[in-house]
Design an enzyme around this catalytic site. Sequence first.
Site, mmCIF file in Angstrom:
data_model
loop_
_atom_site.group_PDB
_atom_site.id
_atom_site.type_symbol
_atom_site.label_atom_id
_atom_site.label_comp_id
_atom_site.label_asym_id
_atom_site.label_seq_id
_atom_site.Cartn_x
_atom_site.Cartn_y
_atom_site.Cartn_z
ATOM 1 N N SER A 216 110.299 6.646 148.647
ATOM 2 C CA SER A 216 110.409 5.735 147.504
ATOM 3 C C SER A 216 110.061 6.348 146.153
ATOM 4 O O SER A 216 110.303 5.715 145.120
ATOM 5 C CB SER A 216 109.538 4.499 147.735
ATOM 6 O OG SER A 216 110.110 3.681 148.720
ATOM 7 N N SER B 55 111.946 2.777 146.655
ATOM 8 C CA SER B 55 111.653 1.485 146.081
ATOM 9 C C SER B 55 111.146 1.532 144.647
ATOM 10 O O SER B 55 111.065 0.510 143.978
ATOM 11 C CB SER B 55 110.602 0.786 146.936
ATOM 12 O OG SER B 55 109.385 1.539 146.956
ATOM 13 N N LYS C 234 105.023 1.174 138.387
ATOM 14 C CA LYS C 234 105.564 0.260 139.398
ATOM 15 C C LYS C 234 104.630 -0.943 139.541
ATOM 16 O O LYS C 234 103.400 -0.769 139.580
ATOM 17 C CB LYS C 234 105.644 1.044 140.715
ATOM 18 C CG LYS C 234 106.393 0.402 141.842
ATOM 19 C CD LYS C 234 106.483 1.393 143.017
ATOM 20 C CE LYS C 234 107.336 0.869 144.141
ATOM 21 N NZ LYS C 234 107.444 1.856 145.251
#
Lengths: 66, 475
Positions: free
Chosen positions: B185, B161, B86
């Site tokens: 997330s 996310s 990420k």
Amino acid sequence: MEPDQVTMEAIARWGGIVLPNEAARIGLADNAALIAELEALRGTMGFEEEPSGFEAALRDCREPGQ
Amino acid sequence: MNAPVAAADLALLSMTEAADAFAAGEVTATALAEACLARIAAQDGVVNSVIRLDREAALEAAAVADAARRAGRPLGRLAGVPMMHKDMYYRAGRVSSCGSRIRRDFRPAVTATVLERLDAAGAIDMGTLNMAEFAQNPTGHNRHFGDCHNPWSPAYCTGGSSSGSGAGVAARFFYAALGSDTGGSIRLPATLCGVTGLKPTQTRVSRAGVMPLSFSCDNVGPLVRTARDAARFLGVTAGHDPRDPTSAREAVPDYEAALTGDMRGMRVAVCETWFLEGADAPVVAAFEAALDALRARGAVVTRIAVPSLRAINAYTALISRVEGAAIHANWMREHPGDYAIHLSARLYGGYAFPAHLYVEALSRRGSLLRQFVAEALTGHDLVATPTLRTRVPTLAETDIDADPANWSRFMAVSANTRPFNYLGLPAVSVPCGFDDRGLPVGLQLAGRPFAEATVLRAADAFQQETSWHRKAPAL
């Protein structure tokens, strides 16, 4: 529920932050759901008077024998 | 060298299978990296999981790993395994966009401790992944880098996310990815994309060099194919870090050694309050079947009520919204137009919460953890829930930027994951079936603080009993 003009003015006065777009009105109005949840819990919650660190609770709540 | 693994199969291996095959000399790191890169080149045009691909650097690192093994040098536990992460894990000098326009050119001066630990274990970092802007949505929308698309069906949400992490692991673009989890997330994209995601105990993994969203509730963890992958990944990344004074000093056990496949003697609680309220029928059916699979491995499942959950959920929302608003106050004042509409709209509401309630929420975190453990985890080892109560939503029906009326559907996505962030408990999500539209359903298992070994033991036993985690989308 329409967001309160007073709330928006308070945000602007305290933080200098203004309504960024129309969707933010919905975001602000959505706080009503959380307010209702807190209202329903009123009387059952309150500031924790006794010292009660979260990290200490993490340690105390470990599996028995861990 | 042992018998080589067939090249066409390489990208389909799990992380531990790839690491073990490399260590055994059955495959080269170069072949693993080439298999991943080929899939990214062929299929990421649909998924949009990648922000930055360091192709040449990955192949160079793979060649170095191959040379090290040929020379007989010691290998780390993740040697030769390609990963991507990420785009909020800082590597000194490399742009870390955090999925935003505001940080599109941000080059941090430090490297995240978790990246350093993965590097030391020999993992190959191929680049950075798409994510919700500043990790602030549960759906996978991103206005700046494009929405991430579910590899099972591109019109559907990936979850957020850590959208690129979930979608890319599901699409077999790489073997593992770091996500972050403040309200779900990691577990949400794991669920929506049909992979395994672990949110460790609060403080278990260092957050040094990681973009903050909510200092109280942020967690670092992996998205991978299997519980065994998560166990090895956590073993490499967990442990106290002097650069993160909030990180725990608890010893890091051998998580893989706990994976016996046996759940005899384990007791699993199903909370009938909160987690199943309004759940879609296909989700309930998959969840009940998952409970049967746990029973087949020897677990005893009981139904309980947990009265503290309503307060826990209310406090969770307070803390993450207020802390997120505080972190973004300067940018919201100076560059509000640089945020996507859905993010600035969400942040704005956070400035209206009264400070006394935020302080109250923090002050009661320890006592509510004790209460939850007394209600749900005394006499039980685990709590089981569906990770997402509803079927996977489409990107269109959760798109606030296009239609603010989608707000409630957007916010409901993280209802079952948020409570465990306030409580700080470890929780894993594993695939447990598909809904009537062919999108994945997830089973969430949560345990006591620092009981990742127990959580992963159950998840691994479930995966030995079922085959959902081995199914890959046909892109």
